[in-house]
Design a protein around this motif. Structure first.
Motif, PDB file in Angstrom:
ATOM      1  N   TYR A 130       2.466  10.700 -14.971  1.00 42.88           N
ATOM      2  CA  TYR A 130       2.118  10.979 -13.588  1.00 42.88           C
ATOM      3  C   TYR A 130       3.359  11.400 -12.822  1.00 42.88           C
ATOM      4  O   TYR A 130       4.406  10.739 -12.902  1.00 42.88           O
ATOM      5  CB  TYR A 130       1.477   9.752 -12.937  1.00 42.88           C
ATOM      6  N   LEU A 131       3.241  12.506 -12.082  1.00 39.64           N
ATOM      7  CA  LEU A 131       4.338  13.025 -11.290  1.00 39.64           C
ATOM      8  C   LEU A 131       4.025  12.808  -9.818  1.00 39.64           C
ATOM      9  O   LEU A 131       2.908  13.097  -9.363  1.00 39.64           O
ATOM     10  CB  LEU A 131       4.538  14.523 -11.556  1.00 39.64           C
ATOM     11  N   GLN A 132       4.996  12.287  -9.076  1.00 37.84           N
ATOM     12  CA  GLN A 132       4.824  12.072  -7.652  1.00 37.84           C
ATOM     13  C   GLN A 132       5.114  13.375  -6.907  1.00 37.84           C
ATOM     14  O   GLN A 132       6.115  14.037  -7.173  1.00 37.84           O
ATOM     15  CB  GLN A 132       5.768  10.962  -7.154  1.00 37.84           C
ATOM     16  N   ALA A 133       4.206  13.771  -5.971  1.00 39.29           N
ATOM     17  CA  ALA A 133       4.376  15.019  -5.218  1.00 39.29           C
ATOM     18  C   ALA A 133       3.984  14.773  -3.780  1.00 39.29           C
ATOM     19  O   ALA A 133       3.273  13.801  -3.459  1.00 39.29           O
ATOM     20  CB  ALA A 133       3.515  16.122  -5.822  1.00 39.29           C
ATOM     21  N   TYR A 134       4.449  15.618  -2.912  1.00 30.10           N
ATOM     22  CA  TYR A 134       4.166  15.518  -1.490  1.00 30.10           C
ATOM     23  C   TYR A 134       3.683  16.870  -0.975  1.00 30.10           C
ATOM     24  O   TYR A 134       4.244  17.915  -1.357  1.00 30.10           O
ATOM     25  CB  TYR A 134       5.418  15.084  -0.721  1.00 30.10           C
ATOM     26  N   ARG A 135       2.641  16.856  -0.137  1.00 29.72           N
ATOM     27  CA  ARG A 135       2.119  18.083   0.465  1.00 29.72           C
ATOM     28  C   ARG A 135       2.414  18.029   1.951  1.00 29.72           C
ATOM     29  O   ARG A 135       2.002  17.111   2.660  1.00 29.72           O
ATOM     30  CB  ARG A 135       0.615  18.219   0.234  1.00 29.72           C
ATOM     31  N   SER A 160       1.293  12.085   0.495  1.00 34.22           N
ATOM     32  CA  SER A 160       1.790  11.756  -0.835  1.00 34.22           C
ATOM     33  C   SER A 160       0.635  11.838  -1.812  1.00 34.22           C
ATOM     34  O   SER A 160      -0.465  11.341  -1.539  1.00 34.22           O
ATOM     35  CB  SER A 160       2.393  10.350  -0.838  1.00 34.22           C
ATOM     36  N   MET A 161       0.943  12.385  -2.988  1.00 31.81           N
ATOM     37  CA  MET A 161      -0.117  12.545  -3.990  1.00 31.81           C
ATOM     38  C   MET A 161       0.510  12.535  -5.360  1.00 31.81           C
ATOM     39  O   MET A 161       1.638  13.022  -5.570  1.00 31.81           O
ATOM     40  CB  MET A 161      -0.898  13.839  -3.780  1.00 31.81           C
ATOM     41  N   ALA A 162      -0.143  11.868  -6.278  1.00 31.58           N
ATOM     42  CA  ALA A 162       0.305  11.812  -7.664  1.00 31.58           C
ATOM     43  C   ALA A 162      -0.534  12.769  -8.492  1.00 31.58           C
ATOM     44  O   ALA A 162      -1.759  12.822  -8.347  1.00 31.58           O
ATOM     45  CB  ALA A 162       0.198  10.385  -8.192  1.00 31.58           C
ATOM     46  N   ARG A 163       0.161  13.425  -9.414  1.00 35.03           N
ATOM     47  CA  ARG A 163      -0.530  14.434 -10.223  1.00 35.03           C
ATOM     48  C   ARG A 163      -0.297  14.111 -11.686  1.00 35.03           C
ATOM     49  O   ARG A 163       0.844  13.950 -12.117  1.00 35.03           O
ATOM     50  CB  ARG A 163      -0.009  15.822  -9.885  1.00 35.03           C
TER      51      ARG A 163
END
Length: 415
Positions: free
Chosen positions: A398-403, A362-365
């Motif tokens: 901030y947008l929540q993203a997943y790698r 999980s990573m916020a951008r």
């Protein structure tokens, strides 16, 4: 009863002539005159071959006991058949036949002389004719004899006319250039005036031009060697030097091979090289850090590396991709082999020995997002009214993203 034959030819008990041949036969012998002789063998006499048709000789026939020979007259030589005669070209066969001109004739030759000479009483030598003793050679004034000819001369200021015999007064440059060696001009008083071209000076007779030796004065301006020639001079340099292109009178050291890459020749075969170059003729490049792994220094601080290395000093190995390519993150090693990571195997690491698990990170951008906002501002004539206006502003959100990834997860080895 048997009787033995006596060989009269061997015993000498025969009556053959000395110019005859003795032949033995059973119970007797015979005599035969030799060639060139005639008779019954007991008495032989010489045959004179010259008495019949001159022995077939073209010129003279000389009889000899038992034979004959042909002889050619003076100026001829016998041919290969020993009977005929051919003429001898005395002008070719002998170098000292005539002093000047030789003419071959049948059986002899004749000598002659060129103009101005006469044939000596010996018929071969040539003697010069002194034309000046014969009516002064046709000259009106002075006559000088020369080998094979003569020359007429005039006292100053007279000149020879076009026939080269009579002396006349000079009134024009048209006759023998007015007697001038170089340049003739007619003065105001109608007198001939002679001048010389550059590099020459007028002699005391006011007609002849003599060469000026420029090398006498200050070496002709030459730095090293001055060589005088008719009407001028040349500058040259001693061994180990060459003339400068910008000033041929000056010399500069000569280097062989020439100094390359901007080097300067300081003295004979010694170059002063620019930084980065050295050696004979400044042909050797200098690399402050040496070229490794077989590299070669080809320019200042520039290495030419072999095919399997690169970099400024050829220290970086060149990795060549494996064919076929290595899989699952393996590394291509030497000799087209793959170095497999943990959990893989095979020639190209194509086999998985551990399970592949999915990983989620999980990573916020943070991004910038634009929005419209309103505000009140004065408007209208003279700014006495109030108006609602709009503008675009930006805010950080901030947008929540997943790698999502995959990895080989092998179990820990425990005892």
């Amino acid at each position: 009863m048997y009787s033995q034959d006596i060989n009269e030819c061997l015993s000498g008990d025969h009556g053959c002539d000395v110019n005859a041949r003795c032949g033995n036969i059973i119970g007797s012998y015979f005599c035969q005159c030799l060639q060139g002789y005639s008779g019954d063998g007991h008495s032989c006499y010489d045959v004179d071959e010259c008495a019949q048709d001159n022995g077939i000789c073209e010129h003279e026939c000389m009889n000899q006991p038992g034979k004959y020979s042909c002889v050619c007259s003076t100026g001829y030589t016998i041919t290969a058949d020993l009977h005929n005669c051919t003429d001898v070209d005395e002008c070719v066969s002998s170098n000292d036949t005539c002093e000047q001109t030789c003419t071959n004739t049948a059986g002899s030759f004749l000598c002659s002389c060129r103009g101005g000479y006469q044939l000596h009483i010996d018929g071969r030598s040539c003697v010069d004719i002194d034309e000046c003793k014969l009516q002064n050679g046709g000259c009106s004034h002075e006559c000088t004899n020369t080998p094979g000819g003569h020359e007429c001369h005039c006292p100053f200021p007279l000149l020879l006319d076009h026939r080269n015999t009579t002396c006349v007064n000079v009134t024009s440059c048209a006759l023998r250039n007015g007697g001038c060696d170089h340049i003739c001009s007619l003065g105001a008083e109608g007198r001939i005036h002679c001048t010389c071209r550059a590099g020459w000076e007028l002699s005391t007779d006011q007609r002849t031009c003599i060469d000026v030796d420029e090398c006498v004065s200050f070496n002709g301006g030459c730095e090293q060697v001055c060589v005088n020639h008719a009407g001028g001079f040349n500058c040259s340099c001693r061994s180990g030097f060459e003339s400068r292109k910008d000033d041929p009178s000056k010399c500069q050291p000569m280097c062989s091979p020439p100094c390359a890459h901007g080097g300067s020749c300081m003295r004979w075969n010694v170059c002063l090289c620019r930084p980065g170059w050295t050696g004979e003729g400044c042909h050797t490049a200098v690399c402050e850090l040496p070229c490794a792994n077989g590299g070669r220094c080809v320019a200042p601080n520039t290495c030419q590396c072999p095919s399997d290395y690169s970099g400024p000093q050829c220290l970086i190995p060149v990795t060549t991709p494996c064919v076929p390519p290595c899989q699952h993150g393996s590394i291509c090693g030497p000799l087209n082999t793959c170095v497999c990571p943990t959990g893989t195997s095979g020639i190209r690491c194509e086999k998985l020995t551990c399970p592949v698990v999915t990983t989620v990170v999980s990573m916020a951008r943070a991004v910038r997002k634009g929005f419209r906002e309103s505000y009140v501002d004065r408007c209208g004539p003279l700014g006495v009214q109030l108006c609602t206006k709009y503008r675009i502003n930006q805010a950080r959100v901030y947008l929540q993203a997943y790698r999502v990834g995959y990895k080989i997860q092998c179990p820990d080895k425990t005892r």
